[in-house]
Design an enzyme around this catalytic site. Structure first.
Site, PDB file in Angstrom:
ATOM      1  CG  ASP A  44      -1.881   1.178   1.219  1.00 52.15           C
ATOM      2  OD1 ASP A  44      -2.030   1.841   0.166  1.00 52.15           O
ATOM      3  OD2 ASP A  44      -2.463   1.482   2.289  1.00 52.15           O
TER       4      ASP A  44
ATOM      5  CG  HIS B 250      -2.870  -0.036   9.227  1.00 49.83           C
ATOM      6  ND1 HIS B 250      -3.767   1.008   9.154  1.00 49.83           N
ATOM      7  CD2 HIS B 250      -1.960   0.209   8.247  1.00 49.83           C
ATOM      8  CE1 HIS B 250      -3.432   1.825   8.168  1.00 49.83           C
ATOM      9  NE2 HIS B 250      -2.331   1.367   7.603  1.00 49.83           N
TER      10      HIS B 250
ATOM     11  CG  ASP C  18      -7.200  -1.675  12.319  1.00 45.52           C
ATOM     12  OD1 ASP C  18      -7.031  -1.829  11.097  1.00 45.52           O
ATOM     13  OD2 ASP C  18      -7.832  -0.712  12.812  1.00 45.52           O
TER      14      ASP C  18
ATOM     15  NE  ARG D 176      -1.307  11.964   5.749  1.00 44.43           N
ATOM     16  CZ  ARG D 176      -1.844  10.774   5.474  1.00 44.43           C
ATOM     17  NH1 ARG D 176      -1.362   9.672   6.005  1.00 44.43           N
ATOM     18  NH2 ARG D 176      -2.856  10.684   4.668  1.00 44.43           N
TER      19      ARG D 176
ATOM     20  CG  ASP E 235      -2.405   6.634   7.469  1.00 47.19           C
ATOM     21  OD1 ASP E 235      -2.648   7.290   6.449  1.00 47.19           O
ATOM     22  OD2 ASP E 235      -2.700   5.427   7.596  1.00 47.19           O
TER      23      ASP E 235
ATOM     24  CD  GLU F 144      -5.865  10.033   6.015  1.00 45.02           C
ATOM     25  OE1 GLU F 144      -6.365   9.756   4.922  1.00 45.02           O
ATOM     26  OE2 GLU F 144      -5.474   9.167   6.799  1.00 45.02           O
TER      27      GLU F 144
ATOM     28  CG  HIS G 160      -1.058   9.921  -0.964  1.00 48.86           C
ATOM     29  ND1 HIS G 160      -1.250  10.931  -0.047  1.00 48.86           N
ATOM     30  CD2 HIS G 160      -1.335   8.774  -0.319  1.00 48.86           C
ATOM     31  CE1 HIS G 160      -1.600  10.400   1.105  1.00 48.86           C
ATOM     32  NE2 HIS G 160      -1.669   9.092   0.980  1.00 48.86           N
ATOM     33  CG  ASP G 161      -5.060   8.462  -0.183  1.00 53.35           C
ATOM     34  OD1 ASP G 161      -4.391   7.490  -0.572  1.00 53.35           O
ATOM     35  OD2 ASP G 161      -5.057   8.877   0.987  1.00 53.35           O
TER      36      ASP G 161
HETATM   37  C1  NOJ Z   1      -4.563   6.845   4.400  1.00 52.63           C
HETATM   38  C2  NOJ Z   1      -3.495   7.012   3.375  1.00 52.63           C
HETATM   39  O1  NOJ Z   1      -3.553   8.328   2.877  1.00 52.63           O
HETATM   40  C3  NOJ Z   1      -3.748   5.984   2.305  1.00 52.63           C
HETATM   41  O2  NOJ Z   1      -2.891   6.168   1.205  1.00 52.63           O
HETATM   42  C4  NOJ Z   1      -3.573   4.613   2.902  1.00 52.63           C
HETATM   43  O3  NOJ Z   1      -3.927   3.631   1.956  1.00 52.63           O
HETATM   44  C5  NOJ Z   1      -4.471   4.442   4.128  1.00 52.63           C
HETATM   45  N1  NOJ Z   1      -4.432   5.568   5.014  1.00 52.63           N
HETATM   46  C6  NOJ Z   1      -4.057   3.226   4.912  1.00 52.63           C
HETATM   47  O4  NOJ Z   1      -2.868   3.507   5.601  1.00 52.63           O
END
Ligand code: NOJ
Length: 553
Positions: A61, A104, A171, A199, A201, A243, A309-310
């Site tokens: 990921d 996680h 998790d 940052r 997550d 976030e 990035h998402d």
């Molecule tokens: C948020 C991140 O911005 C994303 O890219 C990631 O897949 C998920 N959290 C899981 O960590």
């Protein structure tokens, strides 16, 4: 105070080490590569870099599946390279923030391996288990369409483990005091190596109650206070940027009523209505979102961003609003993701129209908060929709028209460099744009300079002014006897607006700080301004000598 709360007037730049610059020709970006580009970033004017995860990881990921919190993934360099990097950034006045991914781990993390191998392991309780498949196992997936469940059976122990994200991201049981202590240890480690904060997550999931019998998870907000407290003790000027894509009424719980929790949060609420405004030329929902997120403690700050990035998550718009954004910016199914968003980069979403791009970025620099750019935004990079999921918007940085866009000497970059079409590296790259005074790159540099010289935005209070036109956003910022008036025209046609700055005599003369179109009010105190299609204006009310008026620095 002004210097201490550095994040209030900062310009953040987010990059992924892996895709920024490869120094050793193995096709993978690395810390030495980023280090060689620090003068580029300093020249652009950014004051803080947010690094996406670079710790050891199987990379399923994009690094958000960490397998060792205390190491740099060897593909990117060593801890030594990391410290050289933070040190070199500091020498240039640039702070470094890193991703803190502690909701996680990877399923290849030794803690999880041990936990699944032995029910009596001390790490067993670091994760969340259930003997049977919980009734709500098919609810709460973050990646619908790709992720099938939130509870997966572990063959080794025969029990189910909880994973809010992909099944390879078990998790952590964040309610466990040992896990909490480890999170502090991780923060302490990286602070010692030169970072200015994190940052964080997936914050709502970090603090959510977890377990097979939890149907309505309660948040454990106090955890956020303990993170903040730890940071302040260890290094007073370090921060957490959360976030947390939550509804406005929850914001204060994250900031803390007294400002004793997160210093910064991304403003997802404003982000979604901003895209709606760009798609519909109706700024009312954006002004509403700004007002709904106005309240925050004095030390709290919003992170303002366009794309990250998402996927662009439009989940909180009404169905009709979301459809409008889809129709205008991501009409093909292939451009959409997870039933809620668009996976493209900004430039193609706006048809590559420089006027619309400048409108969008001018907004990003001027909305209440601190702007967060993404690498490649400054040159208007595009996407590669043939890549799966979010990878389409994560292609390597385009530095020049050399092979592989100058990103690597290898012919096998980690992700393909965009090489054809209007966003191909031979037309869209740093080297070309550096030579052109009208390029996006040079425009961005000028905008960043202007934003840094407008502390009213980061520090002040704002009000949306009535212009009589729903397609024009007019904001006034006030801070210490200074005022800024900023206008954005979302229409594809010129408009003439009439408005009152609301400052009596002090609002009579508006000095344009971006261009040369000052405005003087009529005898009734009203300004009449014609703005070109997708145009923007940044004015300072009452003269340019604001620095001289500032009583404190
Ligand atoms: C948020 C991140 O911005 C994303 O890219 C990631 O897949 C998920 N959290 C899981 O960590």
């Amino acid at each position: 105070m002004i210097n201490d709360l550095w994040y209030k007037n900062a310009v953040f730049y987010c990059l992924n080490v892996e895709s920024f610059m490869d120094s050793n020709g193995d096709g993978v970006g690395d810390f030495q590569g980023v280090q060689r580009r620090l003068d580029y970033l300093a020249g652009l004017g950014v004051t803080a870099i947010w690094l996406m995860p670079f710790q050891a990881s199987p990379g399923r990921d994009d690094g958000y599946d960490v397998s060792d919190y205390y190491n740099v993934d060897p593909r990117y360099g060593t801890l030594g390279d990391f410290v050289e990097f933070t040190h070199s950034a500091k020498q240039r006045g640039i702070r470094v923030l890193i991703d803190l991914v502690v909701n996680h781990t990877s399923d290849e993390h030794p803690w999880f391996k041990e936990a699944r191998a032995d029910k009596n392991s001390r790490y067993r309780d670091w994760y969340v288990w259930s003997k049977t498949k919980p009734a709500n196992a098919d609810e709460g997936m973050v990646f619908p369409g790709i992720q099938k469940t939130t509870w997966t059976r572990d063959k080794a122990s025969g029990e189910y483990y909880f994973h809010r994200f992909y099944e390879f991201q078990p998790d952590l049981n964040t309610a466990n005091p040992h896990v909490q202590a480890e999170i502090l240890k991780i923060m302490g480690f990286w602070l010692q190596l030169g970072v200015s904060g994190f940052r964080m997550d997936a914050v709502p999931f970090v603090i959510a109650e977890k377990g097979a019998d939890v149907t309505k998870p309660k948040e454990q907000f106090d955890m956020l206070r303990s993170f903040r407290e730890f940071l302040q003790w260890r290094q007073g000027d370090s921060i957490i940027l959360a976030e947390a894509n939550v509804v406005p009424k929850e914001n204060l719980q994250y900031f803390g009523d007294d400002g004793d929790r997160m210093q910064m949060m991304f403003n997802f609420h404003v982000n979604q209505s901003l895209f709606y405004a760009l798609a519909s030329a109706d700024v009312r929902p954006l002004a509403k979102a700004m007002n709904e997120t106005k309240e925050r403690p004095a030390t709290g700050q919003w992170g303002i961003f366009l794309r990250n990035h998402d996927e662009l998550d439009l989940g909180r718009l009404t169905d009709k609003q979301r459809q409008t954004v889809f129709d205008k910016m991501g009409p093909d199914k292939d451009m959409q993701l997870y039933d809620r968003g668009i996976r493209r980069r900004l430039a193609p979403m706006l048809g590559g129209d420089p006027r619309r791009l400048k409108l969008a970025y001018s907004l990003m620099y001027s909305l209440p908060g601190t702007p967060v750019l993404r690498y490649g935004d400054e040159i208007g990079m595009g996407d590669d929709l043939s890549l799966p999921e979010r990878n389409c918007a994560r292609t390597p940085m385009q530095w020049s028209n050399e092979p592989q866009g100058g990103f690597t000497k290898s012919d096998k970059p980690i992700l393909p460099v965009i090489h054809e079409g209007p966003y191909g590296f031979d037309h869209v790259n740093v080297a070309i744009q550096r030579r052109d005074p009208d390029s996006m790159l040079n425009w961005t540099e000028r905008m960043i300079r202007m934003r840094k010289e407008a502390p009213e935005i980061g520090w002040g209070t704002f009000e949306c002014l009535d212009t009589g036109d729903d397609g024009v956003l007019a904001m006034r910022y006030d801070w210490r006897d200074n005022a800024l008036v900023i206008l954005h025209n979302f229409h594809d046609r010129p408009v003439e607006i009439t408005f009152d700055v609301g400052l009596k005599d002090a609002g009579k003369n508006l000095i344009d700080i971006a261009d040369d179109s000052d405005s003087t009010a009529d005898e009734k105190g009203k300004h009449h301004i014609v703005i070109e299609p997708y145009g923007y204006r940044w004015y300072r009310a009452g003269g340019l000598d604001y620095l001289l008026k500032r009583s404190e620095v």
